[in-house]
Design a protein around this motif. Sequence first.
Motif, PDB file in Angstrom:
ATOM      1  N   LYS A 115      68.579   5.736 -15.112  1.00  0.00           N
ATOM      2  CA  LYS A 115      67.968   5.070 -13.958  1.00  0.00           C
ATOM      3  C   LYS A 115      68.961   4.133 -13.272  1.00  0.00           C
ATOM      4  N   LEU A 116      69.842   3.477 -14.037  1.00  0.00           N
ATOM      5  CA  LEU A 116      70.855   2.604 -13.449  1.00  0.00           C
ATOM      6  C   LEU A 116      71.830   3.416 -12.599  1.00  0.00           C
ATOM      7  N   SER A 117      72.291   4.565 -13.128  1.00  0.00           N
ATOM      8  CA  SER A 117      73.221   5.387 -12.342  1.00  0.00           C
ATOM      9  C   SER A 117      72.539   5.942 -11.098  1.00  0.00           C
ATOM     10  N   GLN A 118      71.257   6.286 -11.221  1.00  0.00           N
ATOM     11  CA  GLN A 118      70.510   6.775 -10.052  1.00  0.00           C
ATOM     12  C   GLN A 118      70.392   5.671  -8.999  1.00  0.00           C
ATOM     13  N   HIS A 119      70.103   4.460  -9.427  1.00  0.00           N
ATOM     14  CA  HIS A 119      69.992   3.325  -8.504  1.00  0.00           C
ATOM     15  C   HIS A 119      71.328   3.057  -7.811  1.00  0.00           C
ATOM     16  N   LYS A 120      72.418   3.081  -8.581  1.00  0.00           N
ATOM     17  CA  LYS A 120      73.736   2.838  -7.982  1.00  0.00           C
ATOM     18  C   LYS A 120      74.087   3.913  -6.950  1.00  0.00           C
ATOM     19  N   ALA A 121      73.738   5.174  -7.249  1.00  0.00           N
ATOM     20  CA  ALA A 121      74.022   6.255  -6.301  1.00  0.00           C
ATOM     21  C   ALA A 121      73.218   6.066  -5.014  1.00  0.00           C
ATOM     22  N   GLU A 122      71.950   5.677  -5.151  1.00  0.00           N
ATOM     23  CA  GLU A 122      71.127   5.435  -3.955  1.00  0.00           C
ATOM     24  C   GLU A 122      71.686   4.288  -3.125  1.00  0.00           C
ATOM     25  N   MET A 123      72.094   3.208  -3.772  1.00  0.00           N
ATOM     26  CA  MET A 123      72.640   2.060  -3.058  1.00  0.00           C
ATOM     27  C   MET A 123      73.948   2.427  -2.354  1.00  0.00           C
ATOM     28  N   ALA A 124      74.773   3.253  -3.018  1.00  0.00           N
ATOM     29  CA  ALA A 124      76.038   3.671  -2.397  1.00  0.00           C
ATOM     30  C   ALA A 124      75.765   4.550  -1.176  1.00  0.00           C
ATOM     31  N   ALA A 125      74.765   5.447  -1.273  1.00  0.00           N
ATOM     32  CA  ALA A 125      74.440   6.317  -0.141  1.00  0.00           C
ATOM     33  C   ALA A 125      73.910   5.494   1.030  1.00  0.00           C
ATOM     34  N   ILE A 126      73.072   4.508   0.739  1.00  0.00           N
ATOM     35  CA  ILE A 126      72.537   3.654   1.807  1.00  0.00           C
ATOM     36  C   ILE A 126      73.665   2.848   2.443  1.00  0.00           C
ATOM     37  N   GLY A 127      74.571   2.332   1.616  1.00  0.00           N
ATOM     38  CA  GLY A 127      75.709   1.564   2.140  1.00  0.00           C
ATOM     39  C   GLY A 127      76.606   2.410   3.030  1.00  0.00           C
ATOM     40  N   GLN A 128      76.864   3.657   2.601  1.00  0.00           N
ATOM     41  CA  GLN A 128      77.695   4.548   3.414  1.00  0.00           C
ATOM     42  C   GLN A 128      77.023   4.871   4.748  1.00  0.00           C
ATOM     43  N   ALA A 129      75.695   5.098   4.709  1.00  0.00           N
ATOM     44  CA  ALA A 129      74.972   5.412   5.945  1.00  0.00           C
ATOM     45  C   ALA A 129      75.005   4.218   6.901  1.00  0.00           C
ATOM     46  N   LEU A 130      74.830   3.009   6.378  1.00  0.00           N
ATOM     47  CA  LEU A 130      74.868   1.817   7.234  1.00  0.00           C
ATOM     48  C   LEU A 130      76.268   1.607   7.815  1.00  0.00           C
ATOM     49  N   GLN A 131      77.287   1.832   7.001  1.00  0.00           N
ATOM     50  CA  GLN A 131      78.663   1.678   7.490  1.00  0.00           C
ATOM     51  C   GLN A 131      78.950   2.705   8.593  1.00  0.00           C
ATOM     52  N   ALA A 132      78.509   3.950   8.402  1.00  0.00           N
ATOM     53  CA  ALA A 132      78.713   4.980   9.425  1.00  0.00           C
ATOM     54  C   ALA A 132      77.954   4.618  10.701  1.00  0.00           C
ATOM     55  N   GLN A 133      76.762   4.063  10.547  1.00  0.00           N
ATOM     56  CA  GLN A 133      75.987   3.660  11.730  1.00  0.00           C
ATOM     57  C   GLN A 133      76.707   2.546  12.486  1.00  0.00           C
ATOM     58  N   ARG A 134      77.229   1.545  11.752  1.00  0.00           N
ATOM     59  CA  ARG A 134      77.951   0.449  12.408  1.00  0.00           C
ATOM     60  C   ARG A 134      79.181   0.970  13.164  1.00  0.00           C
ATOM     61  N   GLU A 135      79.933   1.877  12.537  1.00  0.00           N
ATOM     62  CA  GLU A 135      81.123   2.425  13.183  1.00  0.00           C
ATOM     63  C   GLU A 135      80.748   3.229  14.430  1.00  0.00           C
ATOM     64  N   ALA A 136      79.657   4.007  14.329  1.00  0.00           N
ATOM     65  CA  ALA A 136      79.220   4.801  15.487  1.00  0.00           C
ATOM     66  C   ALA A 136      78.788   3.887  16.626  1.00  0.00           C
ATOM     67  N   LEU A 137      78.095   2.800  16.314  1.00  0.00           N
ATOM     68  CA  LEU A 137      77.672   1.859  17.360  1.00  0.00           C
ATOM     69  C   LEU A 137      78.878   1.177  18.007  1.00  0.00           C
ATOM     70  N   GLN A 138      79.898   0.852  17.211  1.00  0.00           N
ATOM     71  CA  GLN A 138      81.108   0.241  17.787  1.00  0.00           C
ATOM     72  C   GLN A 138      81.806   1.212  18.741  1.00  0.00           C
ATOM     73  N   GLU A 139      81.904   2.473  18.337  1.00  0.00           N
ATOM     74  CA  GLU A 139      82.516   3.479  19.204  1.00  0.00           C
ATOM     75  C   GLU A 139      81.698   3.674  20.477  1.00  0.00           C
ATOM     76  N   LEU A 140      80.346   3.658  20.322  1.00  0.00           N
ATOM     77  CA  LEU A 140      79.478   3.829  21.483  1.00  0.00           C
ATOM     78  C   LEU A 140      79.598   2.641  22.434  1.00  0.00           C
ATOM     79  N   LYS A 141      79.790   1.459  21.871  1.00  0.00           N
ATOM     80  CA  LYS A 141      79.936   0.257  22.712  1.00  0.00           C
ATOM     81  C   LYS A 141      81.233   0.336  23.526  1.00  0.00           C
ATOM     82  N   LEU A 142      82.272   0.894  22.928  1.00  0.00           N
ATOM     83  CA  LEU A 142      83.530   1.042  23.654  1.00  0.00           C
ATOM     84  C   LEU A 142      83.409   2.096  24.764  1.00  0.00           C
TER      85      LEU A 142
END
Length: 191
Positions: A115-142
Amino acid sequence: MSTLVSRAVMNLLSRQCATPCHWRPSVMTLKTSLPLRAEPTKKKKIDPKREQARKERLKKKLKKMEKVAPELIPIEDFVTPVKYSDELSVRMLPQVPFEESERRALLLKEWSRYKLSQHKAEMAAIGQALQAQREALQELKLESEELYWAALRPDPVLFPFHHQGPSYTPPKDKYQPPEGKYSDITKVYTQ
């Protein structure tokens, strides 16, 4: 006259303590009031016979209360029913062998690691998705400021939610509510 006196005292106090002191009251707390010119209220004349009769009645009540001890009202919440206090109804847990308890403990540890490894994988996936969203918004702002602000606005079509609150309706004039049947089992205690 009182305003002149209060101003003079305020000036005197403000000169004495230029910095605020913890043991002196603030100048703003100084208040004056007009002297009260009232007479004390006169006592009512009490008939000595009535007063004596009242004292006698009180003595009789005290004697009556001393003779009969007050009945204490039981608190039913603190009384445990007999069916729950029966010691024969205690369920005995079966004895588990040592090997079985060890196997269960190891299984529990393995489950918690999974369950700990499953939780860490979910948190990493959410973090990657948020980081990709932030980068896409920065590119869109430019690229375009209008598209950036349009992307930040919520989409009402994505999650449709329509809510209508309660409306005020007056009561019906000739409505007779149905009478329910119930048995009142409340115990009444008298003292």
